[in-house]
Design an enzyme around this catalytic site. Structure first.
Site, PDB file in Angstrom:
ATOM      1  N   ALA A  70      42.119  32.443  55.152  1.00 55.44           N
ATOM      2  CA  ALA A  70      40.922  32.021  54.345  1.00 55.44           C
ATOM      3  C   ALA A  70      39.974  33.334  54.690  1.00 55.44           C
ATOM      4  O   ALA A  70      39.233  33.588  53.857  1.00 55.44           O
ATOM      5  CB  ALA A  70      40.316  30.918  54.915  1.00 55.44           C
TER       6      ALA A  70
ATOM      7  N   GLY B  48      41.108  35.788  52.388  1.00 53.52           N
ATOM      8  CA  GLY B  48      40.824  35.474  50.834  1.00 53.52           C
ATOM      9  C   GLY B  48      39.280  35.471  50.532  1.00 53.52           C
ATOM     10  O   GLY B  48      39.000  35.379  49.206  1.00 53.52           O
ATOM     11  N   ASP B  49      38.352  34.971  51.457  1.00 53.96           N
ATOM     12  CA  ASP B  49      37.058  35.113  51.322  1.00 53.96           C
ATOM     13  C   ASP B  49      36.690  36.395  50.777  1.00 53.96           C
ATOM     14  O   ASP B  49      35.852  36.526  49.693  1.00 53.96           O
ATOM     15  CB  ASP B  49      36.142  34.780  52.366  1.00 53.96           C
ATOM     16  N   SER B  50      37.133  37.555  51.302  1.00 55.80           N
ATOM     17  CA  SER B  50      36.709  38.812  50.545  1.00 55.80           C
ATOM     18  C   SER B  50      37.543  39.174  49.358  1.00 55.80           C
ATOM     19  O   SER B  50      36.732  39.779  48.397  1.00 55.80           O
ATOM     20  CB  SER B  50      37.164  39.717  51.706  1.00 55.80           C
TER      21      SER B  50
ATOM     22  N   GLU C 203      35.612  37.426  46.670  1.00 54.05           N
ATOM     23  CA  GLU C 203      34.045  38.071  46.389  1.00 54.05           C
ATOM     24  C   GLU C 203      34.261  39.140  45.579  1.00 54.05           C
ATOM     25  O   GLU C 203      33.682  39.534  44.767  1.00 54.05           O
ATOM     26  CB  GLU C 203      33.312  38.304  47.565  1.00 54.05           C
TER      27      GLU C 203
END
Length: 147
Positions: free
Chosen positions: A23, A26-28, A31
Site C-alpha cells: 500500500a 501503491g499510494d504513490s 497519486e
C-alpha cells in the site's frame, strides 16, 4: 545501475512484502497516475491541479473507485485486495471512515503489487474503470457555496 523507477520484483519477493508495504508503494503509484491524468486532461494551474489531486486521492474517492473495480479483479488480485483491506494500520485519517480507509488501503496494496510486478497495462485498465467512480464521489463531496 539499478532502475528505481521500475523496481520489478519476483513473485517470491512480492510474497514477502506486507500489505502495508504494498500500500505504501501503491499510494504513490495511484497519486502519480492521478496527477498524470489531470495534466493530460488540461488542468494547468497549480492551484487547480493540487485541489483536484487532493479530492481524487483521498480515502473516500479511492473507496468509491474500489467498488467499481471489484467485479473485474482476478483471483490473485482479489487476494491482494482482501489482504490490503484487512491490514491494520496504526491510525486512520479523521476525514474518512474506517471502512473507507480499509478499501483505500486495499486499492493501494493492489496498485503497489501490480506496479512492482510490472503490470502497467493492468494498472491503466483498472485506473480507467476506477477513475469515474472516484470523480463522482469527489464531486459530491464539494461544499456548495452560499450566496
Amino acid at each position: 545501475m539499478t532502475d528505481f523507477f521500475h523496481p520489478l520484483m519476483s513473485e517470491q519477493a512480492l510474497k514477502q512484502c506486507s500489505s502495508l508495504a504494498l500500500a505504501h508503494m501503491g499510494d504513490s503509484v495511484y497519486e502519480l497516475m492521478t496527477r498524470g491524468y489531470l495534466i493530460h486532461s488540461g488542468l494547468v494551474t497549480n492551484k487547480n491541479l493540487h485541489r483536484k489531486t487532493i479530492h481524487l486521492v483521498c480515502a473516500g474517492a479511492q473507496a468509491a473507485g474500489a467498488q467499481a473495480i471489484l467485479p473485474m479483479l482476478t483471483e490473485d488480485e482479489q487476494t491482494i485486495f482482501r489482504h490490503g483491506r484487512n491490514a491494520k494500520p496504526k491510525s486512520t485519517p479523521k476525514s474518512s471512515s474506517v471502512a473507507e480507509y480499509a478499501l483505500a488501503t486495499a486499492v493501494e496494496a493492489l496498485f503497489g503489487w501490480l506496479y512492482l510486478q510490472g503490470s502497467y497495462d493492468r494498472l491503466n485498465e483498472l485506473f480507467t474503470v476506477l477513475l469515474p467512480a472516484a470523480q463522482e464521489w469527489a464531486d459530491n463531496q464539494r461544499p456548495t457555496r452560499r450566496g
